[in-house]
Write an enzyme that holds these catalytic residues in place. Sequence first.
Site, short mmCIF file in Angstrom:
data_model
loop_
_atom_site.label_atom_id
_atom_site.label_comp_id
_atom_site.label_asym_id
_atom_site.label_seq_id
_atom_site.Cartn_x
_atom_site.Cartn_y
_atom_site.Cartn_z
N HIS A 10 -43.33 -19.82 -31.28
CA HIS A 10 -43.21 -19.48 -32.71
C HIS A 10 -43.50 -17.98 -32.85
O HIS A 10 -44.30 -17.44 -32.07
CB HIS A 10 -44.26 -20.31 -33.46
CG HIS A 10 -44.19 -20.21 -34.96
ND1 HIS A 10 -44.73 -19.16 -35.66
CD2 HIS A 10 -43.68 -21.05 -35.88
CE1 HIS A 10 -44.55 -19.36 -36.95
NE2 HIS A 10 -43.91 -20.50 -37.11
N LYS A 53 -50.55 -28.78 -41.14
CA LYS A 53 -49.56 -29.58 -40.42
C LYS A 53 -50.18 -30.90 -39.95
O LYS A 53 -49.52 -31.70 -39.30
CB LYS A 53 -49.03 -28.80 -39.21
CG LYS A 53 -48.22 -27.56 -39.61
CD LYS A 53 -47.75 -26.82 -38.39
CE LYS A 53 -47.35 -25.39 -38.66
NZ LYS A 53 -46.02 -25.26 -39.24
N GLN A 78 -48.31 -27.81 -33.18
CA GLN A 78 -47.41 -28.97 -33.29
C GLN A 78 -47.88 -30.11 -32.39
O GLN A 78 -47.11 -31.03 -32.11
CB GLN A 78 -45.98 -28.57 -32.92
CG GLN A 78 -45.36 -27.51 -33.80
CD GLN A 78 -45.05 -28.00 -35.21
OE1 GLN A 78 -45.05 -29.21 -35.49
NE2 GLN A 78 -44.81 -27.08 -36.12
N CYS A 130 -38.66 -19.83 -37.41
CA CYS A 130 -39.61 -18.82 -36.91
C CYS A 130 -39.64 -18.81 -35.39
O CYS A 130 -40.70 -18.64 -34.77
CB CYS A 130 -41.02 -19.04 -37.46
SG CYS A 130 -41.14 -18.76 -39.20
N ASP A 135 -51.30 -23.03 -28.02
CA ASP A 135 -50.96 -23.17 -29.43
C ASP A 135 -50.68 -24.66 -29.67
O ASP A 135 -49.64 -25.17 -29.27
CB ASP A 135 -49.73 -22.32 -29.76
CG ASP A 135 -49.31 -22.45 -31.22
OD1 ASP A 135 -49.91 -23.27 -31.94
OD2 ASP A 135 -48.36 -21.75 -31.63
#
Length: 407
Positions: free
Chosen positions: A124, A227, A204, A365, A201
């Site tokens: 991202h 999220k 997600q 993104c 990261d």
Amino acid sequence: MTNIDIKKVRAQFPILNSTIHGKPLAYFDNAATTHKPDRVVNKVKEVYETLNSNIHRGVHYLSNQATLAYEEARTKVQSFINAAHSHEVIFTSGATGAINLLANSFGETYISEGDEIIISHMEHHSNIVPWQMMCKRRKAILKVIPINGNGELVIDEFKKLLSPKTKLVAVTYVSNALGTVNPIDEIIKNTHANNSLIMVDASQAVQHLKVDVQAMDTDFMVFSGHKIYGPTGTGVLYGKEKLLNEMEPWQGGGEMIKTVSFEETTYNELPFKFEAGTPNIAGAIGLGEAIDFVSELGVENIYEYEDELLRYATEQFIKIPGMRIIGTASKKASVISFLVNDIHPFDMGTMLDKMGLAVRTGHHCAQPIMDFFGIPGTLRASFAVYNTKEEIDRLVEGITKIAKMFG
Ligand code: PMP
């Protein structure tokens, strides 16, 4: 068959009963942000109604209560990700805030001219740009792990990129644009074998997969609260105690100081050293509630149900003439990026919206991914625990109808 009562889950999200352009809403934009269950909304409201006060500095009752609730939220995050200490959990404004914090503090502390940082082609923008900016400041070099046509990282190439100069590998666990689940354990093992540090990261990932920072042995990890059914403007930077203690703070101001004089300032201990200024108190407490929501359902159960939705949707999608799924990795989270014939994603997305079907269109993104596939963008349907097969049927029907209209 899932052991989650989806009807009961949906009842906790009043927004799912909305009608959009006169049609019942079917929301498939969960990778951008999930909706919030009643209990999260009520928790934030309750904070403002019953314990609004600034934290840590007060001796009065409300300030103490707010501090307790805020620190309890930190402990909830700690146990959710299985951090060894609650002070290894830094509250931030989101994943972007967390990565910028890390890039600045890490860069200031550990990076000199010629050092190397490795990211991947599927990051991202929030996990590209802060590292680019840091590399520019510190005269360091940014290297990029390539992807293959299925949207998977090429691990052999990653191994070749590792060098004695590699200070940090910063990669996503799950791609927001493609849904690819990366072999994170293998990446971490190789990184550590090279004596380098790693940041994952998990923006997600935490809402779909069990993430245990100690079992993974990751040095740093970030995610966003919004999220994972929590409030916007919340997020987390996890870091190993030793590293966080060594690192220079990034932002200066209240909360992060121990003493200030014009000659010298001494910094507060963890986690406060990295939380300058009044934080999003109600948001963090709301995030704690969202984590309770997820933990009570069981993240493994959520994954199982979403995987069922992903498989079902993929089976239905590939029957649509002209359908092209972008991102066909062998392990995926509940994201389908797609294009149909040469219909522009924006046109298809706008028409689906008229049917009450909310999907995301564009580059998500992650422009380098779109460049890799030679496309301007995709449509993206991403599923959460409240989605249903009936909603997917409506989406498939909608896409088929629009494709026919375009001939
Ligand atoms: N990383 C990934 C993988 C993401 O999907 C996102 C949000 N789409 C971010 C980072 C940035 O998150 P936020 O905008 O909440 O800071």
